[in-house]
Design an enzyme around this catalytic site. Structure first.
Site, mmCIF file in Angstrom:
data_model
loop_
_atom_site.group_PDB
_atom_site.id
_atom_site.type_symbol
_atom_site.label_atom_id
_atom_site.label_comp_id
_atom_site.label_asym_id
_atom_site.label_seq_id
_atom_site.Cartn_x
_atom_site.Cartn_y
_atom_site.Cartn_z
ATOM 1 N N GLY A 261 -3.076 -6.732 5.188
ATOM 2 C CA GLY A 261 -4.477 -5.998 6.426
ATOM 3 C C GLY A 261 -5.563 -6.949 7.417
ATOM 4 C CB THR B 56 -0.810 0.214 1.599
ATOM 5 O OG1 THR B 56 -1.675 -1.135 1.615
ATOM 6 C CG2 THR B 56 -1.862 1.220 1.468
ATOM 7 N N GLY C 252 -8.755 -4.708 2.285
ATOM 8 C CA GLY C 252 -7.625 -4.976 3.438
ATOM 9 C C GLY C 252 -7.996 -4.125 4.253
ATOM 10 N NE ARG D 132 -7.550 -8.754 1.990
ATOM 11 C CZ ARG D 132 -6.405 -8.010 1.125
ATOM 12 N NH1 ARG D 132 -6.553 -7.063 1.244
ATOM 13 N NH2 ARG D 132 -5.734 -8.011 2.703
ATOM 14 C CB THR E 223 2.647 -0.972 4.155
ATOM 15 O OG1 THR E 223 2.567 -1.932 2.309
ATOM 16 C CG2 THR E 223 3.434 -0.716 4.421
HETATM 17 N N1 GLY Z 1 -2.445 -3.029 3.211
HETATM 18 C C1 GLY Z 1 -3.465 -3.420 2.262
HETATM 19 C C2 GLY Z 1 -4.556 -4.709 2.391
HETATM 20 O O1 GLY Z 1 -4.354 -5.397 2.963
HETATM 21 O O2 GLY Z 1 -4.816 -5.203 1.375
#
Ligand code: GLY
Length: 316
Positions: free
Chosen positions: A205, A151, A181, A179, A202
């Protein structure tokens, strides 16, 4: 008053150069966050954010993003948006609304189209080839289908003392349609309070959410910790707890900046990030250190050269 900016991964460097122009000339932290993230969203070789982001298991690029204003605590977020060039701008626009400020799926896409945000097919030929290759591999080998979730998260402080945070991601490669995050989830993927500081995450998630890690960092800074102490204190004991009680912990990294422009990071994996405060943006690299600390070093030319080759490597 000084300004500052911190953002995840090497990919945020060019955006931070743009953010610096805004912040050093007395511009607004929200504008700087949006500009920084738009730069990342536009670059087709970053395969986990915006245009060029890798798709879900159906071959569709679905993006999550968030924006928060540290003065008013206003937040806007979207999840599972499709065909929209700049998810961050949609999230920022939603942050101006008291109701309906977090939209998902079809509703998020419809809102963006209705309000004139640029639309485009976000699936590049390169991303499609990577997806096709993975689909084939999964037919013959028992692989973990999930991969790539870097991310972009950015925290900015402007000369007026106002802070803002934003995140944007295409999420896990090969994720299930729908889905979501941590990136659009307040307190998990992001949080900012101009009276304290901001943080963004990041990584995996599903595990970041288990600890509400961005808010934990703000809470620790609010209790007097420096950003580095707050990151170390929120992240490393949580990783230990997750391993003990859940049996495993995915990869993740957190960034933070306080309202004086001091910053910190914590990570359980090699993690590059960019930072600027009253000086030119620089790229640094962090590793988990000894005894719940973080080891931070300048990036090397060798690392950067390898990275450049890796992200542009032809797909066979
Ligand atoms: N950190 C981004 C995700 O898990 O989608």
């Amino acid at each position: 008053m000084s300004w500052g900016s911190i953002a995840t991964w090497r990919m945020s460097y060019e955006g931070m150069v743009e953010a610096k122009k805004i912040l050093s000339q007395g511009g607004n932290s929200g504008d700087a966050v949006e500009k920084l993230i738009k730069e990342v969203e536009s670059y087709p070789y970053y395969k986990s954010v915006g245009f060029g982001g890798l798709p879900n298991e159906n071959g569709v690029v679905q993006m999550d993003a968030s924006f928060m204003d540290g003065n008013t605590l206003a937040q806007g977020a979207i999840a599972g948006i499709q065909d929209v060039k700049h998810a961050i701008s949609v999230a920022r626009s939603l942050s101006k609304r008291h109701y309906n400020s977090f939209l998902v799926g079809e509703g998020a896409t419809q809102y963006a189209k209705l309000h004139g945000f640029e639309t485009t097919n976000m699936l590049t030929d390169r991303a499609k080839k990577i997806w096709e290759k993975k689909k084939k591999q999964l037919q013959t080998k028992a692989l973990n289908p999930y991969d790539g979730h870097d991310t972009v998260g950015a925290v900015c402080l402007d000369k007026c003392g106002s802070m803002a945070v934003g995140t944007s991601t295409s999420g896990l490669f090969m994720k299930k349609p729908g889905r979501v995050g941590d990136s659009p989830l307040s307190g998990s993927g992001f949080y900012v309070d101009s009276e304290i500081g901001g943080a963004a995450a990041t990584g995996l998630g599903e595990d970041i959410m288990k600890g509400c890690l961005s808010y934990e960092i703000i809470r620790a800074m609010g209790n007097g910790k420096t950003p580095q102490e707050a990151c170390d204190k929120a992240v490393y004991p949580f990783i230990k707890k997750l391993k003990q009680r859940y049996g495993k912990a995915g990869e993740f990294s957190l960034i933070a900046m306080n309202n004086k422009g001091e910053w910190g990071v914590a990570t359980n994996v090699e993690f590059t990030f960019c930072v600027a405060n009253e000086q030119d943006p620089q790229i640094l690299i962090a590793y988990p250190g000894n005894e719940e600390t973080t080891d931070i070093q300048p990036i090397t030319k060798e690392w950067l050269d390898k990275y450049e080759k890796r992200i542009k490597k032809p797909i066979d």
